[in-house]
Write an enzyme that holds these catalytic residues in place. Structure first.
Site, short mmCIF file in Angstrom:
data_model
loop_
_atom_site.label_atom_id
_atom_site.label_comp_id
_atom_site.label_asym_id
_atom_site.label_seq_id
_atom_site.Cartn_x
_atom_site.Cartn_y
_atom_site.Cartn_z
N GLU A 72 37.71 51.57 41.36
CA GLU A 72 37.05 50.96 42.87
C GLU A 72 36.02 51.62 43.10
O GLU A 72 35.07 51.21 43.60
CB GLU A 72 38.00 51.42 43.94
CG GLU A 72 37.74 51.13 45.35
CD GLU A 72 37.37 49.63 45.76
OE1 GLU A 72 36.79 49.73 46.63
OE2 GLU A 72 37.66 48.89 45.01
N HIS B 258 43.06 23.81 43.84
CA HIS B 258 42.00 24.38 42.92
C HIS B 258 42.10 23.73 41.59
O HIS B 258 41.14 23.36 41.14
CB HIS B 258 42.25 26.00 42.82
CG HIS B 258 41.44 26.57 41.67
ND1 HIS B 258 39.99 26.74 42.13
CD2 HIS B 258 41.61 27.15 40.41
CE1 HIS B 258 39.36 27.26 41.00
NE2 HIS B 258 40.27 27.52 40.07
N HIS C 21 37.23 34.14 33.30
CA HIS C 21 36.99 33.16 34.13
C HIS C 21 36.07 33.31 35.39
O HIS C 21 35.33 32.37 35.66
CB HIS C 21 38.43 32.80 34.51
CG HIS C 21 38.41 31.39 35.18
ND1 HIS C 21 38.08 30.11 34.55
CD2 HIS C 21 39.26 31.03 36.34
CE1 HIS C 21 38.42 29.18 35.33
NE2 HIS C 21 39.12 29.68 36.23
#
Length: 382
Positions: free
Chosen positions: A103, A281, A339
């Site tokens: 993070e 989707h 992706h």
């Protein structure tokens, strides 16, 4: 640590990332350092989008549950006591040492983009003024828009954490990242020397714009799939749970303002809602492939657009293969990140198609590479 010291240390890390990439620009052999700076920023933005996907897919978005620091510190080392305590309390929870580092590295890289965009703004303004406001490629208004846009993106990055990964906030954060990449690509395209595009390229303006529009909508749907953890809601191909139209709950699935995994009323999100998200989707992807494939094929038939058309066709085919593989292989991390990366590549290439369609038929214009060493600008630099 007090807020001023925390902000100073975080700013120092962002400045370090920016300077690191600035060295790459300065040491390059490209005579046009401004163009190089823009494209290096495009490269870093592309990388941050992929690393952001990695952050999200490894459930590291709350690896440091506060913002902008990590438990009030500028790095996980200083916050190690708090991280270890949270990890001991919930070993499989959102806070671990690894997730904290993922993070914070994502935040450092994002701050580096901000530093580079500030550099682009300052340099463009300087060249714009010294050239007598005669070189449109150096107009500072687009870099100024980039600056405000990256600030907005940073705000959504903060809200992603403070609002505990609320799906609509995370999805908008992803979309803004893609829009930032598109804007930077457009600025980069303005700096490049382009092969003249045949006048027929003007006919591609509407298809190219429609391709960018449907791609943006598909990325939004893909973000909604990811942020709602609906990637495996339809585990089979080409059907979904053995049906063309499985049982779905669109009402709860597409209620935008709600907490992660919950309905707007505070109940657990039904699985049929996840199926609706994933199925939408998947079905919209058919329209995206049709529109973008047609646009890319037409681009390959127009002089001056052949290369970008073939590149777009190749990236579209690759994305189809990756999308099918992620479902059939049950969403492995590497393919899921790829992706997202391929979606970013499609954005970049579609913007380039739009730009080439815009300049179709234009002749006789000097590129920035030619103008940057023109007598007017050279004299103003003395």
């Amino acid at each position: 640590m007090d807020n001023s010291a925390l902000l100073f240390q975080l700013a120092s890390k962002g400045l370090f990332v920016g300077l690191l990439f600035g060295v790459i620009v300065w040491s390059s052999r490209d005579r046009n350092k401004y163009r190089k700076l823009v494209w290096v920023t495009v490269f870093l933005t592309f990388d941050v989008i992929m690393f952001g996907a990695f952050t999200r897919l490894t459930d590291s978005g709350l690896g440091c549950p506060d913002w902008p620091g990590c438990y009030g510190h500028s790095n996980p080392i200083q916050a190690m006591e708090h991280i270890r305590a949270a990890e001991a309390l919930m070993p499989d929870g959102p806070v671990t040492v690894m997730k904290a580092w993922i993070e914070m590295i994502h935040r450092y890289l994002a701050m580096g983009i901000g530093v580079l965009i500030i550099a682009i703004l300052v340099i463009s303004w300087r060249f714009w003024m010294r050239s007598g406001k005669t070189i449109p490629q150096f107009s500072p208004w687009f870099p100024l828009a980039l600056f405000f846009f990256v600030c907005l993106q940073g705000a959504f990055g903060a809200w992603t954490v403070t609002m505990k990964l609320q799906p609509i906030i995370v999805t908008i954060h992803l979309l803004l990242g893609m829009v930032l990449l598109a804007m930077l690509t457009w600025v980069g395209a303005r700096q490049n020397t382009h092969v003249p595009v045949a006048i027929e390229g003007k006919k591609l303006r509407l298809p190219a714009f429609l391709s960018l529009l449907v791609l943006t909508m598909q990325i939004a749907l893909g973000g909604w799939v990811s942020t709602n953890y609906a990637a495996l809601a339809c585990p089979d191909l080409p059907l979904c749970h053995g049906a063309v139209m499985p049982q779905m709950d669109f009402e709860h699935g597409f209620t935008l303002w709600r907490s992660l995994g919950m309905t707007a009323a505070g109940d657990y999100l039904p699985f049929d809602a996840l199926i609706a998200i994933h199925w939408t989707h998947r079905m919209f992807a058919l329209l995206v492939v049709a529109v973008m494939g047609w646009t890319a094929w037409r681009a390959t038939r127009i002089a001056g657009m052949e290369k970008v058309g073939r590149a777009l066709l190749g990236a579209l085919a690759l994305q189809i293969v990756i999308g099918l593989s992620t479902v059939s292989l049950e969403w492995p991390l590497a393919l899921a990140v790829a992706h997202n990366g391929c979606a970013a590549l499609l954005v970049l290439l579609t913007v380039m198609v739009n730009y080439k369609a815009k300049i179709a038929g234009q002749t006789g214009d000097l590129s920035t590479a030619d103008r940057i060493d023109s007598p007017t600008l050279a004299a103003s630099n003395d």
